[in-house]
Design a protein around this motif. Structure first.
Motif, PDB file in Angstrom:
ATOM      1  N   TYR B 192      34.957  33.003  43.570  1.00 27.22           N
ATOM      2  CA  TYR B 192      35.102  33.608  42.232  1.00 27.22           C
ATOM      3  C   TYR B 192      36.108  34.751  42.256  1.00 27.22           C
ATOM      4  CZ  TYR B 192      30.710  31.133  41.434  1.00 27.22           C
ATOM      5  OH  TYR B 192      29.746  30.164  41.323  1.00 27.22           O
ATOM      6  N   ARG B 193      36.888  34.856  41.206  1.00 25.64           N
ATOM      7  CA  ARG B 193      37.787  36.009  41.059  1.00 25.64           C
ATOM      8  C   ARG B 193      37.687  36.517  39.631  1.00 25.64           C
ATOM      9  NH1 ARG B 193      41.888  35.693  45.262  1.00 25.64           N
ATOM     10  NH2 ARG B 193      40.608  35.103  47.046  1.00 25.64           N
ATOM     11  N   ASN B 194      37.543  37.830  39.526  1.00 21.53           N
ATOM     12  CA  ASN B 194      37.428  38.454  38.214  1.00 21.53           C
ATOM     13  C   ASN B 194      38.813  38.642  37.603  1.00 21.53           C
ATOM     14  OD1 ASN B 194      36.722  39.918  35.977  1.00 21.53           O
ATOM     15  ND2 ASN B 194      35.344  41.285  37.054  1.00 21.53           N
ATOM     16  N   GLU B 195      39.381  37.532  37.161  1.00 20.72           N
ATOM     17  CA  GLU B 195      40.729  37.559  36.586  1.00 20.72           C
ATOM     18  C   GLU B 195      40.672  36.913  35.210  1.00 20.72           C
ATOM     19  OE1 GLU B 195      43.057  35.377  39.378  1.00 20.72           O
ATOM     20  OE2 GLU B 195      42.976  36.971  40.875  1.00 20.72           O
ATOM     21  N   ALA B 196      41.561  37.352  34.334  1.00 17.22           N
ATOM     22  CA  ALA B 196      41.606  36.748  33.007  1.00 17.22           C
ATOM     23  C   ALA B 196      41.943  35.263  33.141  1.00 17.22           C
ATOM     24  CB  ALA B 196      42.657  37.453  32.168  1.00 17.22           C
ATOM     25  N   ILE B 197      41.276  34.442  32.331  1.00 16.26           N
ATOM     26  CA  ILE B 197      41.501  33.008  32.415  1.00 16.26           C
ATOM     27  C   ILE B 197      42.812  32.649  31.709  1.00 16.26           C
ATOM     28  CG2 ILE B 197      40.615  30.756  31.659  1.00 16.26           C
ATOM     29  CD1 ILE B 197      37.819  31.829  32.175  1.00 16.26           C
ATOM     30  N   TYR B 202      41.768  30.807  36.957  1.00 19.02           N
ATOM     31  CA  TYR B 202      40.454  30.581  36.369  1.00 19.02           C
ATOM     32  C   TYR B 202      39.506  31.561  37.048  1.00 19.02           C
ATOM     33  CZ  TYR B 202      36.968  27.660  34.018  1.00 19.02           C
ATOM     34  OH  TYR B 202      35.990  27.191  33.182  1.00 19.02           O
ATOM     35  N   CYS B 203      38.325  31.778  36.461  1.00 18.45           N
ATOM     36  CA  CYS B 203      37.419  32.757  37.037  1.00 18.45           C
ATOM     37  C   CYS B 203      36.779  32.266  38.332  1.00 18.45           C
ATOM     38  CB  CYS B 203      36.357  33.137  36.024  1.00 18.45           C
ATOM     39  SG  CYS B 203      35.481  31.694  35.393  1.00 18.45           S
ATOM     40  N   LEU B 204      36.950  30.976  38.613  1.00 19.18           N
ATOM     41  CA  LEU B 204      36.455  30.471  39.890  1.00 19.18           C
ATOM     42  C   LEU B 204      37.400  29.379  40.361  1.00 19.18           C
ATOM     43  CD1 LEU B 204      35.003  27.435  39.402  1.00 19.18           C
ATOM     44  CD2 LEU B 204      33.343  28.879  38.279  1.00 19.18           C
ATOM     45  N   PHE B 326      38.562  21.988  34.543  1.00 14.54           N
ATOM     46  CA  PHE B 326      37.183  22.364  34.250  1.00 14.54           C
ATOM     47  C   PHE B 326      36.755  21.974  32.833  1.00 14.54           C
ATOM     48  CE2 PHE B 326      38.758  25.167  37.577  1.00 14.54           C
ATOM     49  CZ  PHE B 326      37.829  24.903  38.571  1.00 14.54           C
TER      50      PHE B 326
END
Ligand SMILES: [Zn+2]
Lengths: 809, 336
Positions: B192-197, B202-204, B326
């Motif tokens: 997971y990465r806390n980045e804007a989609i 992507y968030c994961l 996704f």
């Protein structure tokens, strides 16, 4: 970070194309992400001098200008009211792209062509600042100040845009490369060139600094070094063009000469400096101390900051004037009225700066460099460089001497290196001599050598090099990763463990064969959806958005989301599956080799079916999917894994997400269920058609799977087949009838299957007729009709006793 | 007379073959089997031969008649069956009876192939939790607290010390904690990465991590292993380069690029005009990591590598927006 090609050339003399330079830097670990040619925008614009202005013979408002553009004179038709002789103007020649068309509502760019305006040839166009995108004035042409301008220079030269800018991704271990000098050092190593550091030429006045200020450092751990100089009689004004050009090229907005010079030195040497308005410092004093909780401070960006215990501050005799290494304060800012300044060049402890920057949520060019590790031994050089530039630009008076509080000088590290270790790590055959030479290129010098053992001194601008392995990395980098030859030992090892069977993959392959499409979905969802299953869900402290603020507790919402999106695109018949994890807070889970205390992760398989049951065909009637579709899938899946003792149990209590729920049991362990998604849940996803799901815990299923197959001899005697149809009350489950038949038939019955169910006119309304196919077989003899008839009689009798079942004739 | 019978027999054989329809068949009957047909004529002509010869000739004529009747009946049957079939009208152009067609998600297909390649080289498969402790995700991987390297990976936190893993590397630590060298595993999993989609992130996403620790493992061998992988996966003619990079848990660290197969290295949008595509990060396991798992860094060396399955799938299938992976649009899934 942005690096200017022109700027670099002050420190290293190289002549390669920007593309080759980019490739070499990338191969040295300084990844060039993009190359920008600043001169692209103003190609074919030239500075010209208007020699003569004549009226246009055919138009009142137009003039014909004779313009000197260096190598020749040209005629330009111009309509501007402010045009006159001897002006220096910007002329666009054919091919130039005018950034904004001032006669176009959308101000679209256009390309200049040689044209004739009302019968007069025009060789170009004299532009307004609006057209050039250099300002908003549309009223007339842009007239340049005539301070030594020569006609014929390009607009790019005039604006300092004959530069190429590289965007370089600097990894966090290389603070030394956050400057032009740092990059130049790498270039000098790559191309075997000499690095030229800027020359200092500072003239100090007679006035001594010691009488002008006092500096106290209360926390020498967080501020190991503080260097200061005082410069008097500065004239704060816009910077000269060369300085503005450099800063603009690397994306720093010029402010005034003093601030610009501190920024210039930052980008040149990589060391952050700060300039205070000397006269605003109470008692002209500097004190470096830590903040107390709740102290308040307004930073240069105009924002009030609540300070926390332990943040390092630069103060005067009574108040904070800067947050050390992060940002200065508005109370000591350099303004147009500033006359005297105090320059600060310090070294702060990286961890302290990082903590402050994180707590304040404030990251600046300065803080980024300090937290990665600045060079403690460059402060003096940096402050002298800045003082010299300020003197050069403003004719200011630099006081004699400097303050330098540095009681415990930080010495260069000394690191041992064993050439054997180099070669055993890299797989090379390097001897001491090339190693020594490679490292020398980046100022890492050999001090001592004893056979394969070498001792190196590491300059303090390389805080990342602390151990032998760090030196090995530098050697590999300078030697070139591509020059390390591939030498393989055999990787074959003969194993003793049984072959790894990936049950997930077996299930996937099986389901694909059964016509299911695999999906992979997001495991983050809203708290509302995560909470639907009434389990204790895991919450994200810092989610991207509300609809991704929790971890899923069920795959059902994930799959419904996919169903909704597909129905939206007119795909209404869906057979989907996913193997994915669900996550719970679970205080019963202890820390283990693969577990985190308090959290549980489960791997689950979900099957979902909606729309019609079977692939449509002109010869068949279409039926909607129902629960038996998925029940059959699950049963066949179990057969594939040789699980035969599973049971389906339906309780009257439904799950929160499904109804008509059938629980899947094996050896009294419930490990999944099949059901129909409830209407109110479907509504959340705007789904109007029925969706059936099977949801199975794969971790448990895996523990039941048995791969040991044993051969059973095939029967030697013939099978006897009998069909029986019973009329019973509708409410009696077929499963009970099957159990009774098996029990009353004894062990000669090999199988019994329901093959028809009838309700309707021919029997009474509260009854149903169930037809069974029975197979009898003995392993020892051929069964006689009489034997079988006896068993059948018994079945009929027990069925009648137990279920009031009558034989349907 | 006998010769004449033989001639007629041959003629019958020939005529029967030329019968195409019921009209031909009737003509055949009239010619041979009718009252005025050839065989009747033969019976009539029997009177003209000697009495001694009559029985044997008569027998021959009987045989001829029986033969003629037989082939006539056979032909008649065939013609009748043929016309029956014609009336049934089977349309073989109608669609066949098909089933729903299943499909594996493209990410699964990519992972399967990567797994297969490394398993053939002798790597085992391991996994670990997605909800992970700070210790495993960062600290034991040589990301000290308050270290700027932590900023490289935007993290989702569950609590102060618990987070969603930002890479599969924590499983390296877990595997080494419970194994003595040699260790050779690959670790696929979700991170997971806390980045804007966006189209690019992507968030994961999913990674495959690799780890090999043993005596005598070198950077040279790391290169060899990954080049072999890349050639098996992308094609044996591929060109590659390794360039220095930085990961806290490896030293030296590298990134592996292959020549862009979309533009043949000439430069295009996908490779950002560089002609190169970054496919994975790798390096020699940092000795600091061995301290956390109790390995002797004087005795053992090792390498680790990691790649993004989404990135590799997108390159391979020419997908330009990660989100479509996704979305699970069935029209997309059925393409694979
Ligand atoms: Zn390309």
């Amino acid at each position: 970070m942005k690096i200017s090609l022109n700027w670099l050339k002050n420190y290293v003399n190289f002549d390669v194309s920007p593309e080759l330079l980019a490739e070499k830097l990338t191969n040295a670990g300084l990844e060039v992400e993009s190359i920008e040619y600043l001169n692209k925008k103003y190609e074919n614009f030239i500075i010209g001098k208007i020699l003569k202005v004549d009226k246009h013979p055919n138009a009142d408002k137009l003039t014909i200008c004779k313009v000197d553009i260096g190598n020749k004179n040209i005629n330009v038709v111009c309509g501007a009211p402010n045009v006159s002789e001897n002006q220096f103007v910007v002329v666009g020649l054919p091919g130039a792209i005018v950034a904004r068309n001032q006669h176009d509502i959308e101000a679209k760019p256009f390309t200049l062509k040689k044209t004739s305006i009302r019968g007069i040839e025009s060789d170009g166009m004299i532009c307004s600042e609006y057209e050039l995108d250099l300002g908003e004035d549309k009223s007339g042409i842009l007239v340049l100040e005539n301070n030594g301008l020569k006609p014929g220079i390009t607009l790019n030269e005039y604006l300092g845009l004959n530069d190429v800018v590289f965007e370089i991704g600097i990894t966090p271990n290389r603070p030394d490369c956050l400057s032009h000098l740092g990059i130049a050092r790498e270039i000098s190593a790559i191309f075997h060139l000499k690095l030229k550091k800027p020359k200092l030429d500072l003239k100090e006045s007679r006035e001594l600094i010691t009488f002008a200020t006092k500096v106290f450092v209360d926390d020498l751990d967080k501020c190991p070094r503080y260097t200061a100089r005082i410069i008097k009689d500065v004239e704060v004004k816009p910077s000269p063009k060369w300085l503005q050009n450099y800063l603009n090229a690397v994306g720093i907005r010029p402010i005034n000469n003093i601030v610009d010079i501190t920024n210039f030195v930052l980008m040149e040497l990589g060391h952050p400096l700060h300039a205070f308005d000397y006269d605003k410092l109470k008692d002209n004093t500097i004190r470096v101390r830590v903040a107390k909780d709740g102290e308040h401070f307004i930073t240069l960006d105009g924002k009030g900051r609540e300070l926390k215990e332990g943040m390092l501050l630069i103060c005067d005799a009574e108040k904070p004037v800067a947050i050390a290494g992060v940002m200065g304060g508005i109370n000591s800012e350099i303004t147009e009225n500033t006359k005297n300044i105090l320059l600060e060049s310090a070294y702060f402890l990286p961890q302290s700066i990082r903590r402050t920057s994180k707590l304040l949520g404030l990251s600046t060019d300065a803080s980024q460099r300090f937290e990665r590790g600045a060079d403690p031994n460059i402060t003096k050089f940096a402050i002298n460089r800045a003082a010299q530039l300020i003197q050069q630009v403003t004719n200011a008076k630099v006081l004699l001497g400097y303050i330098d509080i540095y009681p415990k000088p930080i010495q260069p590290k000394k690191i041992n290196l064993d050439t054997d270790r180099v070669n055993s790590t890299l797989g090379t055959n390097l001897t001491y001599y090339p190693i020594k030479n490679l490292l020398k290129k980046i100022d890492i010098r050999l001090i001592k050598r004893n056979k394969s053992k070498m001792l190196f001194e590491i300059p303090t601008f390389r805080p990342d090099i602390e151990r032998e392995i760090d030196l090995i990395e530098e050697i590999a980098r300078l030697y070139g990763y591509d020059n390390i030859e591939i030498k393989m030992r055999s990787l074959i090892k003969f194993k003793e463990q049984p072959v790894y069977k990936d049950i997930d993959d077996e299930i996937r392959n099986y389901l694909v064969g059964r016509g299911f499409n695999e999906i992979i979905t997001n495991s983050l969802m809203s708290k509302e959806l995560a909470g639907l299953s009434k389990d204790d869900y895991v919450e994200i402290l810092n989610p991207i958005s509300r609809d991704m603020s929790a971890m899923r507790t069920s795959l059902i919402p994930s799959v419904l989301n996919v169903v909704r999106n597909n129905i939206y695109h007119q795909s209404k018949n869906l057979n989907l599956f996913e193997i994915g994890k669900v996550y719970f807070k679970d205080s019963s889970i202890a820390k283990g080799p693969n577990t985190i205390a308090g959290f549980r992760e489960e791997k689950r398989l979900i099957l979902a079916k909606t729309g019609i049951s079977e692939y449509p065909h002109w010869s068949k009637q279409e039926f909607p999917s129902d629960i038996y579709d998925l029940k059959g899938e699950v049963e066949d899946l179990f057969v594939m894994f040789s699980l035969d003792k599973y049971k389906f149990i339906s309780y009257t209590i439904d799950r929160t997400l499904t109804e008509l729920t059938l629980y899947i049991m094996y050896q009294n362990v419930e490990f999944g269920y099949i059901g129909k998604v409830k209407k109110e849940i479907l509504k959340l996803f705007d789904i109007e058609q029925n969706v059936f799901v099977a949801d199975i815990n794969l971790d448990i299923l895996k523990s039941f799977v048995n791969y040991n197959r044993k051969y059973i001899p095939l029967p030697m005697y013939p099978m006897v087949i009998r069909d029986l149809a019973f009329i019973v009350d509708r409410a009696i489950p077929v499963e009970e009838l099957l159990q009774t038949i098996k029990y009353s038939a004894g062990n000669l019955l090999k199988s019994v299957d329901l093959f028809d169910i009838y309700t309707g006119d021919r029997i009474s309304a509260d009854k149903k007729s169930c037809a069974f196919a029975l197979q009898f077989q003995s392993e020892e003899r051929t069964l006689t009709d009489e034997e079988v008839a006896l068993i059948i009689d018994n079945i009929i009798k027990v069925m009648n006793d137990k279920h009031n079942a009558t034989l349907r004739k | 007379m006998l010769e004449k019978i033989k001639e007629i027999e041959a003629k019958i054989e020939q005529d029967i073959l030329n019968i195409k329809n019921s009209e031909d068949l009737e003509n055949f009957r009239l010619k041979y089997l009718s009252r005025k047909g050839i065989i009747s004529e033969l019976y009539d002509s029997i009177k003209s031969i000697s009495i001694e010869e009559r029985p044997s000739i008569g027998k021959k004529i009987n045989e001829l008649k029986a033969y003629c009747q037989q082939v006539y009946a056979e032909k008649k049957k065939i013609l009748e069956e043929f016309s029956e079939k014609k009336s049934e009208q089977i349309d073989l152009s109608l669609p066949g009876r098909r089933k729903w067609l299943g499909s594996l998600h493209p990410l699964t297909q990519t992972l399967k192939e990567i797994k297969l390649i490394f398993q053939r080289m002798g790597f085992d498969v391991a996994d670990g939790p997605e909800i992970e402790e700070d210790y495993y995700n960062f600290e034991a991987l040589n990301f000290p607290p308050e270290h700027p390297a932590r900023d490289m990976q935007d993290t989702f936190f569950i609590s102060d010390k618990v987070l969603l893993r930002t890479h599969t590397s924590p499983v390296q630590i877990r595997v080494m904690e419970r194994t003595t060298p040699p260790v050779r595993v690959i670790i696929p999993g979700r991170v997971y990465r806390n980045e804007a989609i966006s189209a690019r992130s992507y968030c994961l996403f999913h990674q495959v991590e690799g780890l090999y620790v043993d005596t005598g493992v070198t950077f040279s061998e790391l290169k060899g292993t990954l080049v072999s992988f890349a050639k098996q996966f992308f094609g044996s003619s591929l060109k590659y380069r390794f360039r220095p990079s930085f990961f806290p848990f490896t030293e030296p660290s590298a990134e592996m690029d292959i020549t862009c197969f979309l533009c043949d290295g000439k430069g295009c949008r996908v490779c950002k005009q560089t002609g190169w595509l970054e496919i994975l990060g790798c390096g020699m396991v940092d000795p600091n990591v061995y301290k956390y798992v109790g390995y002797d860094s004087e005795k053992y060396t090792g390498y680790a590598f990691g790649m993004g399955i989404e990135r590799i799938s997108m390159l391979r299938y020419g997908i330009d927006d990660i989100r479509i992976l996704f979305d699970n649009d069935i029209r997309f899934l059925k393409q694979f």
